[in-house]
Design a protein around this motif. Structure first.
Motif, PDB file in Angstrom:
ATOM      1  N   GLY A  69       0.799  -1.224   0.000  1.00 17.82           N
ATOM      2  CA  GLY A  69       0.000   0.000   0.000  1.00 17.82           C
ATOM      3  C   GLY A  69       0.830   1.271   0.000  1.00 17.82           C
ATOM      4  N   LEU A  70       2.165   1.122   0.100  1.00 18.74           N
ATOM      5  CA  LEU A  70       3.022   2.315   0.241  1.00 18.74           C
ATOM      6  C   LEU A  70       2.913   3.304  -0.926  1.00 18.74           C
ATOM      7  N   PRO A  71       2.901   2.820  -2.191  1.00 19.00           N
ATOM      8  CA  PRO A  71       2.810   3.805  -3.289  1.00 19.00           C
ATOM      9  C   PRO A  71       1.551   4.676  -3.171  1.00 19.00           C
ATOM     10  N   TRP A  72       0.449   4.050  -2.814  1.00 19.25           N
ATOM     11  CA  TRP A  72      -0.810   4.799  -2.679  1.00 19.25           C
ATOM     12  C   TRP A  72      -0.715   5.801  -1.524  1.00 19.25           C
ATOM     13  N   THR A  73      -0.164   5.356  -0.377  1.00 17.82           N
ATOM     14  CA  THR A  73      -0.012   6.254   0.775  1.00 17.82           C
ATOM     15  C   THR A  73       0.923   7.413   0.429  1.00 17.82           C
ATOM     16  N   LEU A  74       1.979   7.111  -0.321  1.00 19.20           N
ATOM     17  CA  LEU A  74       2.904   8.169  -0.743  1.00 19.20           C
ATOM     18  C   LEU A  74       2.167   9.213  -1.561  1.00 19.20           C
ATOM     19  N   TYR A  75       1.313   8.747  -2.468  1.00 16.01           N
ATOM     20  CA  TYR A  75       0.561   9.703  -3.277  1.00 16.01           C
ATOM     21  C   TYR A  75      -0.392  10.527  -2.407  1.00 16.01           C
TER      22      TYR A  75
END
Ligand code: ZN
Length: 411
Positions: free
Chosen positions: A106-112
């Motif tokens: 889920g990190l890419p989404w949280t980063l966005y």
């Protein structure tokens, strides 16, 4: 640290008290202080948030599907079963791996959502390194607390099988209350420094407000939120001797004293009205609805795909991604309910805060500041469905009506 008393409250001409004061006109005058370009930006930011909620649920479903289809979930369960003997420890081990996988996938989404988008809209000036450092702390905490919570839920399921829903709901309520108690003392200080507000007029004014409302506090704290965000915030937390009044440095250094008093009185309203008891209890009930749907639909989906995914039954932790996917969709559909619960509490705190601080113009000014990230004038249905706080217009309108009912000379 600037002295808050330096900043003067700016009341727009059409909103000033006078013989011809009119609440609707004054509300319009306050709203007109926001330039069109800023308004467009905050509308876009907030409306984008509606889609983020929906995408977030969809991404959770996608991650769950990956964990099931690749049999990563079943393999993690097998690993846990080999490593630990007792079912509770097996689930604990599985759940820790599961939380780690969710955190990484889920990190890419949280980063966005939490980093790039916040920068894009000028809400934050945190560096990527600092952001990732904080994410690592959150992930570690999430793994520790989440694994215990999940292992606890599965222990209930093993015990009472299909009758787990009410027990799990009650356990969730206890867990949420526990989190509310430990958060200010053990978790918040991991992310920010809390310091006593120096003696002075502002501190005296906040403490007087607290004592007038029966809040047993003899210190006021401020914390360095500006390293993460430009938003203003404050809170009154704890119970009895652990009661703690805190405001962030954006509020402290960027606003006038009437505004600070208005915000603090709102937060004191949450405390006095026991919202830190009612909100977790009603949240637990809502999560209980999610558990109920999971319980009802898990079996049917497992019967069709469970063999392929290596999921045995509802008590098998390998089925957790499926349970989570169902749960995420139910919670998305219940968004208007969860927002409604919080919004009722926020409206109550607004009403309480106006009566306590008697700073309608300060409150109106703060409502305009908050509109930098919350669409100021939504439609009626839009506010009901998507808002967990009253909109800027609702808040200013309430403040101006309060002012009309409490003319300055009679106060
Ligand atoms: Zn509030």
């Amino acid at each position: 640290m600037a002295d808050a008393a330096d900043l003067q409250l700016q009341v727009p001409a059409g909103a000033e008290w006078g013989p011809a004061f009119d609440a609707a006109g004054a509300t319009g005058a306050w709203i007109a202080t926001i330039p069109a370009a800023e308004r467009e930006k905050s509308d876009a930011y907030f409306e984008g948030g509606y889609w983020i909620e929906a995408w977030g649920a969809l991404i959770t479903v996608a991650i769950a599907w990956i964990l099931l289809e690749t049999r990563l979930s079943a393999r993690l369960r097998d690993f846990a079963e080999r490593r630990a003997r007792k079912p509770f420890r097996q689930t604990l081990l599985y759940a820790a791996g599961f939380m780690l996988a969710i955190g990484i996938l889920g990190l890419p989404w949280t980063l966005y959502t939490d980093f790039f988008r916040e920068h894009q809209y000028g809400m934050s000036n945190q560096t990527l390194g600092a952001f990732l450092g904080e994410r690592a702390i959150s992930l570690a905490l999430g793994i520790a607390l989440g694994a215990i919570a999940i292992a606890g839920l599965y222990a209930i399921i093993r015990r009472v099988r299909e009758r787990w829903v009410p027990w799990a709901t009650a356990a969730t309520a206890v867990f949420l209350l526990f989190m509310i108690m430990v958060f200010p003392v053990f978790i918040a200080p991991l992310f920010n420094d809390y310091r006593s507000l120096p003696a002075g007029e502002l501190r005296d004014s906040i403490l007087a407000l607290a004592h007038d409302n029966g809040i047993p506090a003899d210190d006021v704290y401020w914390y360095d939120a500006s390293k993460q965000t430009r938003r203003i915030s404050a809170n009154v937390s704890g119970i009895a001797h652990t009661t703690r009044i805190a405001l962030n440095d954006n509020l402290l250094n960027g606003t006038s004293e009437p505004e600070i008093r208005a915000v603090m009185a709102h937060e004191m309203g949450h405390y006095v009205l026991n919202h830190s008891l009612w909100i977790p209890l009603s949240t637990a009930l809502m999560l209980g609805i999610g558990y109920w749907v999971v319980n009802r639909s898990f079996g049917a989906i497992r019967a069709r795909r469970g063999g392929r995914w290596g999921v045995r039954d509802i008590a098998d932790p390998a089925g957790l991604p499926l349970a989570l996917a169902i749960f995420a969709v139910v919670m998305l559909l219940l968004t208007p309910v969860s927002n409604g619960i919080v919004r009722i509490a926020e409206n109550q705190a607004d009403a309480f805060g106006l009566d306590a601080a008697r700073e309608p113009q300060g409150f109106a000014s703060v409502a305009m500041r908050l509109s930098s990230y919350r669409k100021i004038e939504p439609g009626r249905v839009e506010e009901c469905v998507f808002y967990d706080h009253p909109s800027g217009r609702t808040r200013v309108m309430r403040a101006m009506r309060w002012l009309a009912e409490h003319p300055p000379q009679s106060r």
